[in-house]
Design a protein around this motif. Sequence first.
Motif, PDB file in Angstrom:
ATOM      1  N   PRO A  55       0.809  -1.225   0.000  1.00  0.00           N
ATOM      2  CA  PRO A  55       0.000   0.000   0.000  1.00  0.00           C
ATOM      3  C   PRO A  55       0.836   1.266   0.000  1.00  0.00           C
ATOM      4  N   ILE A  72       1.686   2.714  -3.467  1.00  0.00           N
ATOM      5  CA  ILE A  72       0.623   3.215  -4.339  1.00  0.00           C
ATOM      6  C   ILE A  72       0.870   4.661  -4.743  1.00  0.00           C
ATOM      7  N   TYR A 129       3.355   4.874  -7.555  1.00  0.00           N
ATOM      8  CA  TYR A 129       2.822   4.444  -8.846  1.00  0.00           C
ATOM      9  C   TYR A 129       1.786   5.413  -9.394  1.00  0.00           C
TER      10      TYR A 129
END
Length: 99
Positions: free
Chosen positions: A2, A5, A8
Motif C-alpha cells: 500500500p 501506491i 505508482y
Amino acid sequence: MPADIEHYLQLAQDVSEDEQRAHSYEWQALVVENAPLRVNLNGHLVSAPEDFYDSLLERQIQPGRPIVQIIGEMLMRYSLGLPDWWYRARLQHILSTRG
C-alpha cells in the motif's frame, strides 16, 4: 505494498482513445487464441501454455520441502499475478510426472 501506491500514482498517464482501441484489439486477439495464461513478456501481453512457469517451479522443488512453503515463497518473491491454487496444481502435476 500500500505504501507504494503513491509512487505508482505519480507515474500514471492518460490513455488516448486510439491507445485504448489498440489495446482492445490486442486483447481480443488473445481471447481468440484461448490460451490458459496471459503473460507480460518484455512489456507485451502474450498467450502462453500452462507449463510456461514450470521451469521456475522445478527449481524450487527439493526433497522434503513442503509444497505450501514453495507456494508461499513464490507468492512473496515473484509478482506473477497467479493464485495459490494455480501453483499447487502445477507443482502437483510436476511431481506426478517425475520418475
